[in-house]
Design a protein around this motif. Structure first.
Motif, PDB file in Angstrom:
ATOM      1  N   ARG A  12       0.851  -1.178   0.000  1.00 57.79           N
ATOM      2  CA  ARG A  12       0.000   0.000   0.000  1.00 57.79           C
ATOM      3  C   ARG A  12       0.893   1.235   0.000  1.00 57.79           C
ATOM      4  NH1 ARG A  12      -5.305  -0.923  -0.733  1.00 57.79           N
ATOM      5  NH2 ARG A  12      -5.866   0.814   0.589  1.00 57.79           N
ATOM      6  N   ILE A  13       0.522   2.222  -0.799  1.00 54.65           N
ATOM      7  CA  ILE A  13       1.272   3.474  -0.899  1.00 54.65           C
ATOM      8  C   ILE A  13       0.321   4.608  -0.551  1.00 54.65           C
ATOM      9  CG2 ILE A  13       2.513   5.040  -2.433  1.00 54.65           C
ATOM     10  CD1 ILE A  13       3.399   2.570  -4.030  1.00 54.65           C
ATOM     11  N   LYS A  14       0.753   5.493   0.329  1.00 54.61           N
ATOM     12  CA  LYS A  14      -0.078   6.629   0.723  1.00 54.61           C
ATOM     13  C   LYS A  14       0.238   7.826  -0.176  1.00 54.61           C
ATOM     14  CE  LYS A  14      -1.556   9.482   4.551  1.00 54.61           C
ATOM     15  NZ  LYS A  14      -1.365   9.818   5.968  1.00 54.61           N
ATOM     16  N   CYS A  15      -0.676   8.121  -1.085  1.00 51.19           N
ATOM     17  CA  CYS A  15      -0.537   9.294  -1.937  1.00 51.19           C
ATOM     18  C   CYS A  15      -0.869  10.524  -1.083  1.00 51.19           C
ATOM     19  CB  CYS A  15      -1.487   9.192  -3.124  1.00 51.19           C
ATOM     20  SG  CYS A  15      -1.520  10.672  -4.158  1.00 51.19           S
ATOM     21  N   PRO A  16      -0.021  11.547  -1.084  1.00 57.29           N
ATOM     22  CA  PRO A  16      -0.311  12.752  -0.300  1.00 57.29           C
ATOM     23  C   PRO A  16      -1.600  13.452  -0.729  1.00 57.29           C
ATOM     24  CG  PRO A  16       1.988  12.740  -0.972  1.00 57.29           C
ATOM     25  CD  PRO A  16       1.297  11.613  -1.711  1.00 57.29           C
ATOM     26  N   LEU A  17      -2.056  13.197  -1.951  1.00 60.45           N
ATOM     27  CA  LEU A  17      -3.263  13.859  -2.453  1.00 60.45           C
ATOM     28  C   LEU A  17      -4.511  12.984  -2.351  1.00 60.45           C
ATOM     29  CD1 LEU A  17      -1.708  15.496  -5.641  1.00 60.45           C
ATOM     30  CD2 LEU A  17      -2.037  16.519  -3.381  1.00 60.45           C
TER      31      LEU A  17
ATOM     32  N   GLY B 273      -4.655   9.739  -0.543  1.00 65.08           N
ATOM     33  CA  GLY B 273      -4.709   8.811   0.582  1.00 65.08           C
ATOM     34  C   GLY B 273      -4.100   7.470   0.211  1.00 65.08           C
ATOM     35  N   GLU B 274      -4.282   6.505   1.091  1.00 65.67           N
ATOM     36  CA  GLU B 274      -3.670   5.184   0.901  1.00 65.67           C
ATOM     37  C   GLU B 274      -4.348   4.433  -0.231  1.00 65.67           C
ATOM     38  OE1 GLU B 274      -3.579   1.333   3.606  1.00 65.67           O
ATOM     39  OE2 GLU B 274      -2.345   2.962   4.425  1.00 65.67           O
ATOM     40  N   ARG B 275      -3.500   3.848  -1.099  1.00 66.66           N
ATOM     41  CA  ARG B 275      -3.994   3.118  -2.272  1.00 66.66           C
ATOM     42  C   ARG B 275      -3.158   1.859  -2.487  1.00 66.66           C
ATOM     43  NH1 ARG B 275      -7.620   6.479  -1.785  1.00 66.66           N
ATOM     44  NH2 ARG B 275      -8.315   7.907  -3.403  1.00 66.66           N
ATOM     45  N   ASP B 276      -3.713   0.917  -3.226  1.00 71.43           N
ATOM     46  CA  ASP B 276      -2.990  -0.284  -3.606  1.00 71.43           C
ATOM     47  C   ASP B 276      -1.885   0.083  -4.592  1.00 71.43           C
ATOM     48  OD1 ASP B 276      -3.346  -3.481  -3.626  1.00 71.43           O
ATOM     49  OD2 ASP B 276      -2.715  -2.777  -5.614  1.00 71.43           O
ATOM     50  N   ARG B 277      -0.768  -0.601  -4.528  1.00 70.52           N
ATOM     51  CA  ARG B 277       0.369  -0.268  -5.386  1.00 70.52           C
ATOM     52  C   ARG B 277       0.068  -0.442  -6.871  1.00 70.52           C
ATOM     53  NH1 ARG B 277       2.143  -1.954  -8.848  1.00 70.52           N
ATOM     54  NH2 ARG B 277       4.008  -2.706  -9.453  1.00 70.52           N
ATOM     55  N   ARG B 278      -0.985  -1.176  -7.211  1.00 70.34           N
ATOM     56  CA  ARG B 278      -1.345  -1.372  -8.621  1.00 70.34           C
ATOM     57  C   ARG B 278      -1.853  -0.090  -9.275  1.00 70.34           C
ATOM     58  NH1 ARG B 278      -4.757  -6.723  -7.639  1.00 70.34           N
ATOM     59  NH2 ARG B 278      -5.226  -5.453  -5.843  1.00 70.34           N
ATOM     60  N   GLU B 279      -2.188   0.931  -8.465  1.00 67.70           N
ATOM     61  CA  GLU B 279      -2.572   2.228  -9.022  1.00 67.70           C
ATOM     62  C   GLU B 279      -1.356   3.042  -9.460  1.00 67.70           C
ATOM     63  OE1 GLU B 279      -5.194   4.765  -6.869  1.00 67.70           O
ATOM     64  OE2 GLU B 279      -6.608   3.162  -6.423  1.00 67.70           O
ATOM     65  N   PHE B 280      -0.175   2.596  -9.066  1.00 68.00           N
ATOM     66  CA  PHE B 280       1.059   3.351  -9.289  1.00 68.00           C
ATOM     67  C   PHE B 280       1.951   2.637 -10.288  1.00 68.00           C
ATOM     68  CE2 PHE B 280      -0.558   4.254  -5.126  1.00 68.00           C
ATOM     69  CZ  PHE B 280      -0.396   5.612  -4.959  1.00 68.00           C
TER      70      PHE B 280
ATOM     71  N   ARG C 208       6.086  11.380  -0.366  1.00 72.81           N
ATOM     72  CA  ARG C 208       5.947  12.831  -0.539  1.00 72.81           C
ATOM     73  C   ARG C 208       5.875  13.133  -2.028  1.00 72.81           C
ATOM     74  NH1 ARG C 208      11.035  11.697   0.831  1.00 72.81           N
ATOM     75  NH2 ARG C 208      12.754  12.431  -0.448  1.00 72.81           N
ATOM     76  N   LEU C 209       5.348  14.275  -2.350  1.00 74.22           N
ATOM     77  CA  LEU C 209       5.289  14.693  -3.747  1.00 74.22           C
ATOM     78  C   LEU C 209       6.701  14.924  -4.263  1.00 74.22           C
ATOM     79  CD1 LEU C 209       2.331  17.221  -3.610  1.00 74.22           C
ATOM     80  CD2 LEU C 209       2.299  14.891  -4.530  1.00 74.22           C
TER      81      LEU C 209
END
Length: 88
Positions: A2-7, A9-16, A80-81
């Motif tokens: 899981r990766i927390k996007c600063p914009l 929130g927390e998302r599955d790594r498959r979104e990245f 972080r961004l």
């Protein structure tokens, strides 16, 4: 993972989409030899431990993130961004 996007929130790594080391590579000069270009394109350090990676939130907000993670445990330590600076 899981990766927390600063914009977003927390998302599955498959979104990245993983882009590699967040530390800028030194691009060879255009007239550099084949060995220099081969090294630039194909060789990377495979560090065991804490690293900073560049990820693109491709299926989300489109932000570029620096993700600090431990390659031994797969733990995400910070995000972080990328526009806030890529250095540790």
């Amino acid at each position: 993972m899981r990766i927390k996007c600063p914009l977003c929130g927390e998302r599955d790594r498959r979104e990245f989409y993983y882009q590699g080391d967040a530390i800028a590579l030194q691009r060879p000069d255009a007239d550099a030899g084949a060995d220099a270009w081969d090294d630039y394109l194909h060789n990377r350090d495979n560090i065991a431990g804490v690293i900073n990676d560049l990820w693109h939130h491709e299926s989300g907000c489109g932000a570029w993130l620096v993700v600090t993670r431990n390659t031994n445990t797969h733990e995400v330590l910070a995000t972080r961004l990328a526009s806030d600076g890529a250095s540790a």
